[in-house]
Design a protein around this motif. Structure first.
Motif, PDB file in Angstrom:
ATOM      1  N   LEU A 114       0.814  -1.214   0.000  1.00 40.57           N
ATOM      2  CA  LEU A 114       0.000   0.000   0.000  1.00 40.57           C
ATOM      3  C   LEU A 114       0.847   1.263   0.000  1.00 40.57           C
ATOM      4  O   LEU A 114       0.456   2.269  -0.580  1.00 40.57           O
ATOM      5  N   GLN A 138      -6.356 -16.527  -4.798  1.00 37.23           N
ATOM      6  CA  GLN A 138      -6.260 -15.065  -4.766  1.00 37.23           C
ATOM      7  C   GLN A 138      -7.162 -14.495  -3.679  1.00 37.23           C
ATOM      8  O   GLN A 138      -6.751 -13.633  -2.891  1.00 37.23           O
ATOM      9  N   ALA A 161      -6.106 -12.463  -0.363  1.00 39.53           N
ATOM     10  CA  ALA A 161      -6.647 -11.110  -0.202  1.00 39.53           C
ATOM     11  C   ALA A 161      -7.354 -10.994   1.145  1.00 39.53           C
ATOM     12  O   ALA A 161      -7.167 -10.013   1.879  1.00 39.53           O
ATOM     13  N   PHE A 162      -8.136 -12.000   1.466  1.00 40.63           N
ATOM     14  CA  PHE A 162      -8.821 -11.995   2.762  1.00 40.63           C
ATOM     15  C   PHE A 162      -7.817 -11.966   3.904  1.00 40.63           C
ATOM     16  O   PHE A 162      -7.973 -11.203   4.866  1.00 40.63           O
ATOM     17  N   GLU A 212      -4.827 -10.731   3.923  1.00 31.53           N
ATOM     18  CA  GLU A 212      -4.240  -9.387   4.034  1.00 31.53           C
ATOM     19  C   GLU A 212      -5.238  -8.402   4.652  1.00 31.53           C
ATOM     20  O   GLU A 212      -4.848  -7.544   5.445  1.00 31.53           O
ATOM     21  N   GLY A 213      -6.489  -8.533   4.274  1.00 32.93           N
ATOM     22  CA  GLY A 213      -7.518  -7.664   4.845  1.00 32.93           C
ATOM     23  C   GLY A 213      -7.662  -7.875   6.334  1.00 32.93           C
ATOM     24  O   GLY A 213      -7.807  -6.922   7.108  1.00 32.93           O
ATOM     25  N   LEU A 225      -4.768  -6.356   8.075  1.00 36.73           N
ATOM     26  CA  LEU A 225      -4.955  -4.898   8.084  1.00 36.73           C
ATOM     27  C   LEU A 225      -5.831  -4.477   9.260  1.00 36.73           C
ATOM     28  O   LEU A 225      -5.514  -3.531   9.995  1.00 36.73           O
ATOM     29  N   PHE A 226      -6.911  -5.203   9.456  1.00 36.08           N
ATOM     30  CA  PHE A 226      -7.808  -4.854  10.554  1.00 36.08           C
ATOM     31  C   PHE A 226      -7.183  -5.134  11.912  1.00 36.08           C
ATOM     32  O   PHE A 226      -7.403  -4.397  12.874  1.00 36.08           O
ATOM     33  N   GLU A 231     -11.111  -4.776   1.838  1.00 37.99           N
ATOM     34  CA  GLU A 231      -9.831  -4.079   1.949  1.00 37.99           C
ATOM     35  C   GLU A 231      -8.693  -4.907   1.347  1.00 37.99           C
ATOM     36  O   GLU A 231      -7.799  -4.367   0.707  1.00 37.99           O
ATOM     37  N   GLY A 232      -8.744  -6.202   1.573  1.00 41.94           N
ATOM     38  CA  GLY A 232      -7.727  -7.075   1.002  1.00 41.94           C
ATOM     39  C   GLY A 232      -7.772  -7.074  -0.516  1.00 41.94           C
ATOM     40  O   GLY A 232      -6.728  -7.036  -1.183  1.00 41.94           O
ATOM     41  N   VAL A 233      -8.972  -7.079  -1.050  1.00 43.99           N
ATOM     42  CA  VAL A 233      -9.139  -7.065  -2.503  1.00 43.99           C
ATOM     43  C   VAL A 233      -8.603  -5.763  -3.086  1.00 43.99           C
ATOM     44  O   VAL A 233      -7.902  -5.759  -4.107  1.00 43.99           O
ATOM     45  N   LEU A 261      -6.369  -3.877  -1.753  1.00 43.92           N
ATOM     46  CA  LEU A 261      -4.909  -3.942  -1.624  1.00 43.92           C
ATOM     47  C   LEU A 261      -4.285  -4.648  -2.827  1.00 43.92           C
ATOM     48  O   LEU A 261      -3.309  -4.165  -3.412  1.00 43.92           O
ATOM     49  N   PHE A 262      -4.884  -5.753  -3.218  1.00 45.05           N
ATOM     50  CA  PHE A 262      -4.337  -6.490  -4.357  1.00 45.05           C
ATOM     51  C   PHE A 262      -4.527  -5.739  -5.661  1.00 45.05           C
ATOM     52  O   PHE A 262      -3.664  -5.792  -6.545  1.00 45.05           O
TER      53      PHE A 262
END
Lengths: 208, 208
Positions: free
Chosen positions: A114, A161, A165-166, A168-169, A172-173, B168-170, B172-173
């Motif tokens: 990011l 994918q 992505a999930f 990483e989300g 993030l939280f 948010e993860g999506v 980010l990608f």
DNA sequence: ACTATAGTTGACCGGTCGGTATATGTCAAT
DNA sequence: ATTGACATATACCGACCGGTCAACTATAGT
């Protein structure tokens, strides 16, 4: 001639520590050097630039990640629990760091994705490659689940994918809330993601 | 006496533009002022600090988000398609920005969450509150789906959390790949997330 | 026309930024 | 003992950092 100095290693370790906790832009070469016990002039003997240091530090850290994830995706752990185990592993990692420092630092690669994706193409590519490697581990797991009949024929690439992505989300939280427990809470949601793709534009009732 | 200058508004607009595209640390007060056509000395007539500007810019941007999402979560759009519509809306937003600038900028709040959560408690709290508000929109949608029998009795708080984390993860990608299409591809996965929580520690077969 | 205040300006503060140039110190192999 | 690579140190570069300040101008309400 053998290497007789570990200044390079100390600088990389400092970079990993400081950039992870703060950010790339906020950490100066000077503070990196102070923490590593290296004079600034010496920094540029080992690295072409601050960016160069980050690239090499990223390499190091990606190997750490591989080592951390190796037992999780090992053949002797059942494919059906690998993804959840991965979430748990990351949970423990974040939690232990919080116990040490009071802060959830998140995922270094996510942080850099990011911060620098729009600013530094070289870093962007490296982070992308590392994420890709993680996705491949997940995809292999999904393929194995399909082989054993535990999953229907789904688009494994898209599903992998989605899982990453999930992940990483969620991280993030966890960082935003400064609460690693969130990772554990949301870990069990991960597996449902893998089931979405073959449902296409179905309504909720069709799934339930 | 009425306001006779829009310098404040121009500074906020500049902050939103520059910090969104670069990062908080990388954008200096000087460049903010240059873009807004304001002399640096004047900046501190309107804002106590760079941090203060960000807080106020965040307020502005969160209102924009609310306005953008209002039609998506309106009562006249069926609850069963709201979440997917939200993903599509964000997709269009990211895509239009990429058409303009060539870059996917991601989510301002996600960007700041990762950059500043460990560094600036005031910002962290504001971003957290904005995320919380988004989660509540999602949670209301889930509750409505349960009311109409379209969803079983699930933990709506955790599920809403999961949906927003996935979002948010999506994003980010999408930023990491510089490819907004990813958002559209993964949008359909979102609904499956809401189904996870009542499945507890089920195995994959049980779901399929 | 006057005046109070909103708004603007440019000079300046100490400090840090990433990066460079260069001189010197250290050590192993010859 | 000399060489040459490895390694360290100091001093310096111009630019920029966030922030301060006193002096100034423009203008709306009277």
């Amino acid at each position: 001639m053998p290497r007789t100095s570990d200044a390079r290693e100390r600088l990389i370790a400092s970079a990993l520590e400081l950039i992870y906790q703060r950010s790339y832009a906020e950490v100066g070469v000077q503070s990196l050097c102070e923490r590593a016990g290296v004079k600034k002039g010496n920094f540029y003997y080992y690295f072409d630039s601050k960016q160069d240091l980050l690239v090499q530090a990223l390499e190091m850290r990606s190997q750490e990640l591989r080592r951390m994830l190796a037992p999780v995706f090992d053949k002797d752990v059942p494919a059906s629990s690998r993804i959840e185990t991965m979430f748990k592993q990351i949970y423990f990692d974040q939690k232990s760091y919080k116990n040490k420092t009071g802060q959830v630092r998140g995922c270094l690669f996510g942080n850099l994705a990011l911060e620098l994706s729009t600013r530094d193409e070289r870093i962007r590519k490296r982070v992308d490659a590392i994420m890709q490697a993680l996705m491949e581990l997940v995809e292999e797991t999904l393929k194995e689940l399909i082989r054993t009949g535990e999953l229907p024929e789904i688009d494994t690439t898209a599903s992998a994918q989605a899982v990453v992505a999930f992940l990483e989300g969620v991280i993030l939280f966890a960082k935003l809330r400064n609460d690693p427990e969130l990772i554990l809470t949301l870990a069990k949601v991960a597996k449902s993601i893998t089931l979405a793709h073959h449902e296409q534009s179905q309504s909720f009732e069709d799934i339930v």
